[in-house]
Design a protein around this motif. Structure first.
Motif, PDB file in Angstrom:
ATOM      1  N   THR A 130       0.840  -1.215   0.000  1.00  0.00           N
ATOM      2  CA  THR A 130       0.000   0.000   0.000  1.00  0.00           C
ATOM      3  C   THR A 130       0.863   1.248   0.000  1.00  0.00           C
ATOM      4  O   THR A 130       0.581   2.230  -0.698  1.00  0.00           O
ATOM      5  N   ASP A 133       2.421   1.609  -3.384  1.00  0.00           N
ATOM      6  CA  ASP A 133       1.397   2.090  -4.317  1.00  0.00           C
ATOM      7  C   ASP A 133       1.160   3.588  -4.156  1.00  0.00           C
ATOM      8  O   ASP A 133       1.009   4.331  -5.129  1.00  0.00           O
ATOM      9  N   SER A 137       1.711   6.517  -7.027  1.00  0.00           N
ATOM     10  CA  SER A 137       0.675   7.471  -7.451  1.00  0.00           C
ATOM     11  C   SER A 137       1.175   8.910  -7.397  1.00  0.00           C
ATOM     12  O   SER A 137       0.930   9.713  -8.312  1.00  0.00           O
ATOM     13  N   ASP A 150      -1.272  -1.508 -12.220  1.00  0.00           N
ATOM     14  CA  ASP A 150      -1.129  -2.525 -11.178  1.00  0.00           C
ATOM     15  C   ASP A 150       0.349  -2.691 -10.852  1.00  0.00           C
ATOM     16  O   ASP A 150       1.189  -2.643 -11.762  1.00  0.00           O
ATOM     17  N   THR A 165      -1.445  -5.101  -6.300  1.00  0.00           N
ATOM     18  CA  THR A 165      -2.459  -4.096  -5.954  1.00  0.00           C
ATOM     19  C   THR A 165      -3.856  -4.543  -6.360  1.00  0.00           C
ATOM     20  O   THR A 165      -4.843  -3.971  -5.920  1.00  0.00           O
TER      21      THR A 165
END
Length: 463
Positions: A130, A133, A137, A150, A165
């Motif tokens: 997480t 990820d 982003s 992904d 993800t």
């Protein structure tokens, strides 16, 4: 008779079409090249984004290690150049790491050694996809390349999937793209999968597409405008040639008639008879009168639609004027013409142009006789309806084809059977001009080989 050769219409159309196709092909090729360039650029940006993400993640994980694990002492033992080995021993409180190169081709730089040390150091740290990820982003937002993606984490040795993800982007379809694998630590690698970034590419190409569209529209408009100019020049040349042919034909016959009679009069025996001399002179005069009327007709009809002409309005009896026109045709034409008239009793004193309106009616009657069959029947009516005067001239002549109806009021336009009579193509355009001058209009109803009906409509003015 010599006629100037006019540029072939088919060649012009082919040239115009080819020019537009070439422009379209060039624009398409340019857009495809631009798309391909941006696609490669985006692939490189996604690779860079993943590298930046991995570096940030590793830095964060390393910062979370105990401080004693961050204090590392290095000892490098370099043998001579032919020794072909390098030992790097890393001693910390928690780890004893040994990096060994097994061949001379795999010599590590200090930065690579530090990267390996970092990989070993964070290998046992808890892995949080997480967090990885979230970093990814943020990096993609900074680079303005955010899209659906992904992240898949694999085992470094077995290439086995460890975590993902799970955005359902990863699949084996051709629309899915991927970056190369990046090392997270000595046990894990990460790879990014993303969908076809066409929307991002087109978004970045927006201004280019708009510019291309404007250029394309301008080019097509320019080609079309040039084509219109050439077509107009072609039409003007055709009209000019037809006008010269018509004038030659119209003037030749009365001139030849006058010359023939003049040659006969040169014979002394012919001139001895007063009766013959009088007939010959009368014939010459008639032919010259025909030429004069033709020239006068051209002067009257050769108006300019660009200039507005104020009618010289006078009060007159429209019935008497039309009857005089009918009488003149009955006297001058050899062909028998049956006239049927109807005049509204309410129309007596009417205000109109006493020169142009009678000439307009005369043109309609003249056309009915010229383009008629053996038996000529012309019906003329004048009625008053809702403060409008409607003057209708109908005949049982050759009529007009439906395809020609929208064009018959154009200046110099001649329909197929009118060309055989060598008219000038000015009559109906002159009639329309007279109607507009009276703030009125003209309508036509016609059936081919059955006849035509022309109606002049002008406002009723009696004071």
């Amino acid at each position: 008779m010599y006629k100037k050769k006019i540029f072939n219409k088919n060649i012009l159309q082919w040239f115009t079409s080819i020019a537009i196709i070439v422009v379209l092909i060039f624009q398409c090729y340019s857009m495809v090249s631009q798309y391909d360039y941006l696609s490669k650029t985006l692939s490189s940006l996604y690779e860079e984004a993943l590298i930046t993400t991995v570096d940030k993640y590793r830095a964060i994980q390393f910062s979370k290690l105990p401080k004693k694990s961050q204090g590392i002492s290095l000892k490098y033992n370099f043998e001579n150049k032919s020794g072909s080995s390098m030992d790097s021993l890393i001693n910390t409180d928690d780890y004893v790491l040994q990096l060994r190169t097994e061949s001379e081709e795999e010599k590590l730089t200090p930065d690579q050694v530090l990267y390996k040390i970092n990989s070993y150091a964070i290998a046992n740290a808890p892995f949080d996809i997480t967090e990885l990820d979230s970093i990814m982003s943020e990096v993609m937002k900074e680079k303005d390349i955010l899209c659906d993606y992904d992240l898949i984490v694999y085992s470094s040795k077995e290439s086995k999937e460890l975590d993902a993800t799970n955005r359902s982007i990863f699949n084996e379809s051709s629309s899915t793209y991927s970056t190369s694998k990046k090392e997270l630590d000595i046990t894990r690698d990460v790879q990014m999968y993303y969908e076809n970034p066409a929307s991002i590419i087109f978004q970045k190409m927006l201004y280019y597409l708009m510019f291309s569209a404007i250029v394309l529209i301008v080019v097509i408009w320019a080609v079309y405008y040039q084509w219109q100019i050439i077509q107009k020049q072609k039409m003007i040349e055709t009209v000019r040639q037809d006008f010269v042919d018509s004038m030659t034909h119209e003037l030749r016959h009365p001139l030849q008639g006058a010359l023939s009679v003049a040659e006969v009069m040169e014979n002394p025996s012919f001139m001895e008879s007063p009766e013959r001399r009088s007939k010959a002179i009368s014939r010459i005069k008639t032919n010259l009168d025909n030429i004069d009327q033709l020239l006068e007709s051209i002067v009257i009809k050769s108006y300019s639609e660009e200039l507005w002409f104020e009618p010289q309005l006078e009060v007159g009896n429209l019935h008497d004027v039309i009857n005089e026109v009918i009488t003149s045709f009955a006297l001058n034409y050899i062909k028998r013409v049956d006239f049927v008239t109807y005049f509204d009793e309410n129309l007596t004193d009417v205000i109109f142009d006493p020169i142009h309106l009678p000439n307009a009616i005369k043109n309609l009657i003249d056309n009915s006789i010229k383009y008629s069959k053996e038996k000529v029947r012309i019906e003329i009516s004048v009625i008053l309806k809702e403060k409008w005067i409607h003057i209708t001239v109908g005949d049982n002549g050759l009529g007009v084809k439906e395809k020609d109806l929208p064009k018959i009021f154009k200046k110099f336009y001649k329909i197929e059977h009118s060309k055989k009579n060598h008219g000038l193509g000015l009559g109906l355009s002159y009639v329309e001009w007279v109607c507009k001058m009276h703030k009125g209009n003209i309508n036509v109803e016609s059936k081919y080989n059955e006849g035509s009906k022309f109606t002049i409509s002008i406002p009723f003015i009696n004071e």
